[in-house]
Write an enzyme that holds these catalytic residues in place. Sequence first.
Site, PDB file in Angstrom:
ATOM      1  N   ASP A  74      -5.953   4.426 -12.713  1.00  0.00           N
ATOM      2  CA  ASP A  74      -5.529   3.239 -13.110  1.00  0.00           C
ATOM      3  C   ASP A  74      -6.881   1.892 -12.673  1.00  0.00           C
ATOM      4  OD1 ASP A  74      -4.214   1.052 -12.283  1.00  0.00           O
ATOM      5  OD2 ASP A  74      -4.082   1.101 -10.322  1.00  0.00           O
TER       6      ASP A  74
ATOM      7  N   ILE B 295      -6.542 -11.225   1.079  1.00  0.00           N
ATOM      8  CA  ILE B 295      -6.763 -10.935  -0.601  1.00  0.00           C
ATOM      9  C   ILE B 295      -6.150 -10.721  -1.567  1.00  0.00           C
ATOM     10  CG2 ILE B 295      -9.526 -11.050   0.494  1.00  0.00           C
ATOM     11  CD1 ILE B 295     -10.347  -8.927  -0.384  1.00  0.00           C
ATOM     12  N   SER B 296      -5.564  -9.785  -0.725  1.00  0.00           N
ATOM     13  CA  SER B 296      -4.208  -8.889  -1.222  1.00  0.00           C
ATOM     14  C   SER B 296      -4.062  -7.986  -1.242  1.00  0.00           C
ATOM     15  CB  SER B 296      -5.150  -7.602  -3.139  1.00  0.00           C
ATOM     16  OG  SER B 296      -6.175  -6.893  -2.059  1.00  0.00           O
ATOM     17  N   THR B 297      -2.782  -7.783  -1.603  1.00  0.00           N
ATOM     18  CA  THR B 297      -1.378  -7.042  -1.208  1.00  0.00           C
ATOM     19  C   THR B 297      -1.186  -6.542  -2.179  1.00  0.00           C
ATOM     20  OG1 THR B 297      -0.909  -7.509   1.510  1.00  0.00           O
ATOM     21  CG2 THR B 297       0.683  -6.012   0.365  1.00  0.00           C
ATOM     22  N   GLY B 298      -1.304  -4.807  -2.054  1.00  0.00           N
ATOM     23  CA  GLY B 298      -0.445  -3.923  -3.387  1.00  0.00           C
ATOM     24  C   GLY B 298       0.435  -2.896  -3.097  1.00  0.00           C
ATOM     25  N   GLY B 299       1.322  -2.179  -3.630  1.00  0.00           N
ATOM     26  CA  GLY B 299       1.733  -1.330  -3.576  1.00  0.00           C
ATOM     27  C   GLY B 299       0.814   0.368  -2.586  1.00  0.00           C
ATOM     28  N   TYR B 300      -0.071   0.008  -2.613  1.00  0.00           N
ATOM     29  CA  TYR B 300      -1.146   1.082  -1.484  1.00  0.00           C
ATOM     30  C   TYR B 300      -2.232   0.631  -1.403  1.00  0.00           C
ATOM     31  CZ  TYR B 300       1.306   3.303  -6.167  1.00  0.00           C
ATOM     32  OH  TYR B 300       2.073   4.321  -6.337  1.00  0.00           O
ATOM     33  N   GLY B 301      -1.927  -0.788  -0.417  1.00  0.00           N
ATOM     34  CA  GLY B 301      -2.764  -1.477   0.149  1.00  0.00           C
ATOM     35  C   GLY B 301      -2.676  -2.557   0.581  1.00  0.00           C
TER      36      GLY B 301
ATOM     37  N   LYS C 103       5.502  12.061   4.912  1.00  0.00           N
ATOM     38  CA  LYS C 103       5.496  12.812   5.701  1.00  0.00           C
ATOM     39  C   LYS C 103       4.766  14.359   4.826  1.00  0.00           C
ATOM     40  CE  LYS C 103       6.967  10.374   8.915  1.00  0.00           C
ATOM     41  NZ  LYS C 103       5.633  10.201  10.006  1.00  0.00           N
TER      42      LYS C 103
END
Length: 440
Positions: A306, A91-97, A115
Amino acid sequence: MKEINSLECQWESIDDNNDTTILGDDIYFDYIISQLDIHQNWSPDIRLIRYFRKFNKESFDKISDTEYINPSFFQQRDKRFYPLNDDFYHISTGGYGIVFKMDKYVVKFVYEPNKQYSPIDTTAEYTIPKFLYNNLKGDEKKLIVCAWAMGLNYKLTFLHRLYKRVLYMLLLIIQTIDNQRLNIHHFSHKYFLKSFNEKKSDIKFVKLLSYFYPIVVQSNINVINYFTHMFHFFEHEKRANYLYDRGNIIIFPLARFSSDKVTEQMAIELGFKSIVQYVKFIFLQISLLYIKIYELPCCDNFLHVDLKPDNILIFNSDCPITIKFKKYTYVFNEPIKACLNDFDFSQVANILNKKIKNSLKIEHNWYYDFHFFIHTLLRTYPEIESDKEFSDSLEDFIMCCTKNTCEKFRLKVSILHPISFLENLITKNIFSNWINGESC
């Protein structure tokens, strides 16, 4: 696990880089993991190319004319889309997931390639909303999305391998349709995106996906929806050297939709007089949540970082929500509630979030969040301008914006307005529908 209601949350350290930990309800987590084949492997790429060499445009036409169509391979915005089973639907892809829907669950995969963070340093998305929920005493706690479970430091290489398998399948299908030479390692990104976007809604193309996806991919993870978002994530040059090795798996309840998806017609169907009244409802509930958080001891440093409409999720509300503030009682009889989500960069009290230190270089408070929130609200819902009193009240948050103070809607300078600025706003007549139980 001990309840997260103390400012001195203690966690067992993960010493081994390969150790995993589950926070929350392991029943939910074990169920989701049981539905994933995290050890799946595929035949070498050369065999995939050899397989597609058996086909040509004419044989594709025959498949398109005779084979079954699976409606789950249409894009989700397409009226023809229908999930036939309990697969994982992207359903979605962003910079953090990377986020999937599966039955009544939302499953988020977050790669943690940095790291400098230990696995425990990446738990804010679980610990902070849980802490707030456990410490807030009234119905305002119902306006927070809490994860049901979070798995730390899990091997996520399978998701990147799956993406590559689907990408190569799509490339070979498109190249065959376009009479191009089959090549999965040297191709134009622009060509692929343009061709895929042109074809993705075509019924013949969806029939080809219905035929080849089960054969080539053999997975219950359907990434065809919003595949271009996943493409941009994995192919971005800044991630060229990522290992896509380990990260976290977070399980949430499934919302109806995010608040930015509501149209004028949807707002009326939900019982609001207009889209502007709906926006007032969203703004008021989130404002009350912030005010009640700032009333908690040692929580006057809360930041979400955010706060925007697509990070506010709409859930069904089965009973009235009542929130008391000073001499006022706010009553919400609406069939929905607006819940704050995505606490990945949040901070509160003594729960440290190392990510926010790298994100924000100067001191901020609630005003940073609302400054950004108002900008995004006005961009998402230009209809707000039709209500002058409401519009003017919101403009007060952004009236002093210049290139030196605000960049991409975010404050570049420290402006620490007291929370009373927000408290005074929510007592205005523009919110009279909900003040002292007057809503109906």
